[in-house]
Design a protein around this motif. Sequence first.
Motif, PDB file in Angstrom:
ATOM      1  N   GLU A   1     -42.914 -12.617  10.283  1.00 47.95           N
ATOM      2  CA  GLU A   1     -43.939 -11.665   9.868  1.00 47.95           C
ATOM      3  C   GLU A   1     -43.348 -10.638   8.920  1.00 47.95           C
ATOM      4  O   GLU A   1     -42.165 -10.329   8.963  1.00 47.95           O
ATOM      5  CB  GLU A   1     -44.527 -10.948  11.087  1.00 47.95           C
TER       6      GLU A   1
ATOM      7  N   ALA B   1     -45.884  -2.630   7.525  1.00 53.06           N
ATOM      8  CA  ALA B   1     -46.834  -3.097   8.519  1.00 53.06           C
ATOM      9  C   ALA B   1     -47.206  -1.952   9.451  1.00 53.06           C
ATOM     10  O   ALA B   1     -46.393  -1.046   9.695  1.00 53.06           O
ATOM     11  CB  ALA B   1     -46.215  -4.246   9.308  1.00 53.06           C
ATOM     12  N   ASP B   2     -48.415  -2.001   9.982  1.00 50.11           N
ATOM     13  CA  ASP B   2     -48.876  -0.937  10.867  1.00 50.11           C
ATOM     14  C   ASP B   2     -47.964  -0.769  12.075  1.00 50.11           C
ATOM     15  O   ASP B   2     -47.772   0.350  12.567  1.00 50.11           O
ATOM     16  CB  ASP B   2     -50.296  -1.239  11.338  1.00 50.11           C
ATOM     17  N   SER B   3     -47.378  -1.859  12.545  1.00 52.16           N
ATOM     18  CA  SER B   3     -46.549  -1.807  13.755  1.00 52.16           C
ATOM     19  C   SER B   3     -45.270  -0.997  13.573  1.00 52.16           C
ATOM     20  O   SER B   3     -44.649  -0.605  14.558  1.00 52.16           O
ATOM     21  CB  SER B   3     -46.198  -3.226  14.206  1.00 52.16           C
ATOM     22  N   VAL B   4     -44.864  -0.762  12.322  1.00 51.57           N
ATOM     23  CA  VAL B   4     -43.609  -0.039  12.088  1.00 51.57           C
ATOM     24  C   VAL B   4     -43.795   1.247  11.290  1.00 51.57           C
ATOM     25  O   VAL B   4     -42.830   1.979  11.064  1.00 51.57           O
ATOM     26  CB  VAL B   4     -42.570  -0.929  11.377  1.00 51.57           C
ATOM     27  N   LYS B   5     -45.020   1.534  10.877  1.00 50.92           N
ATOM     28  CA  LYS B   5     -45.263   2.742  10.094  1.00 50.92           C
ATOM     29  C   LYS B   5     -44.843   3.984  10.862  1.00 50.92           C
ATOM     30  O   LYS B   5     -45.112   4.108  12.059  1.00 50.92           O
ATOM     31  CB  LYS B   5     -46.743   2.835   9.723  1.00 50.92           C
TER      32      LYS B   5
ATOM     33  N   ARG C   1     -41.888   4.704  11.639  1.00 54.80           N
ATOM     34  CA  ARG C   1     -40.610   4.457  12.316  1.00 54.80           C
ATOM     35  C   ARG C   1     -39.590   3.799  11.394  1.00 54.80           C
ATOM     36  O   ARG C   1     -38.398   4.097  11.472  1.00 54.80           O
ATOM     37  CB  ARG C   1     -40.825   3.556  13.532  1.00 54.80           C
TER      38      ARG C   1
ATOM     39  N   LYS D   1     -38.270  -0.099  19.482  1.00 59.53           N
ATOM     40  CA  LYS D   1     -38.952  -0.529  20.689  1.00 59.53           C
ATOM     41  C   LYS D   1     -38.480  -1.936  21.062  1.00 59.53           C
ATOM     42  O   LYS D   1     -37.984  -2.679  20.208  1.00 59.53           O
ATOM     43  CB  LYS D   1     -40.460  -0.553  20.457  1.00 59.53           C
TER      44      LYS D   1
ATOM     45  N   GLU E   1     -40.192  -4.465  21.502  1.00 57.11           N
ATOM     46  CA  GLU E   1     -40.918  -5.454  20.707  1.00 57.11           C
ATOM     47  C   GLU E   1     -40.423  -5.568  19.273  1.00 57.11           C
ATOM     48  O   GLU E   1     -40.892  -6.424  18.519  1.00 57.11           O
ATOM     49  CB  GLU E   1     -42.422  -5.164  20.706  1.00 57.11           C
ATOM     50  N   ASP E   2     -39.468  -4.734  18.867  1.00 58.17           N
ATOM     51  CA  ASP E   2     -38.842  -4.881  17.549  1.00 58.17           C
ATOM     52  C   ASP E   2     -37.725  -5.931  17.569  1.00 58.17           C
ATOM     53  O   ASP E   2     -37.170  -6.264  16.516  1.00 58.17           O
ATOM     54  CB  ASP E   2     -38.262  -3.545  17.074  1.00 58.17           C
TER      55      ASP E   2
END
Length: 124
Positions: free
Chosen positions: A46, A61-65, A67, A87, A89-90
């Motif tokens: 991804e 990506a929104d999941s890492v914005k 950070r 996290k 999940e990273d």
Amino acid sequence: QWQVVESGGGLVQPGGSLRLSCASSEFSLSNYDMAWFRQPPGKDREGVSCVTSSDGAASSADSVKGRFTISRDNAKNTVYLQMNSLKIEDTAGYYCAPVGTCRNYEHTVLFNRWGQGTQVTVSP
């Protein structure tokens, strides 16, 4: 044949930080928009972040914005990914690649040539 080399991964606790690097001795990264991708265990690759060649503008990506921060140093022919507040999940293998455009970087990977990647493991 040219290749990109990713480095900087490792084992870190949740909330920790890492800085990944992507470099090449044979390929001029500065001529291309460059992106970071990741592949979590058992999942598809991804897109994470992209930085343009023209003005260094970044998208993520929104999941890492908020950070992760992507940047580039054209003088060193290197692209970086600063990862903070990590996290669990990273956790993934992280890869970089030249792309056609940051506006659609997940679908415009160029040359289909991937490096070995660098493993990031976030665990208590």
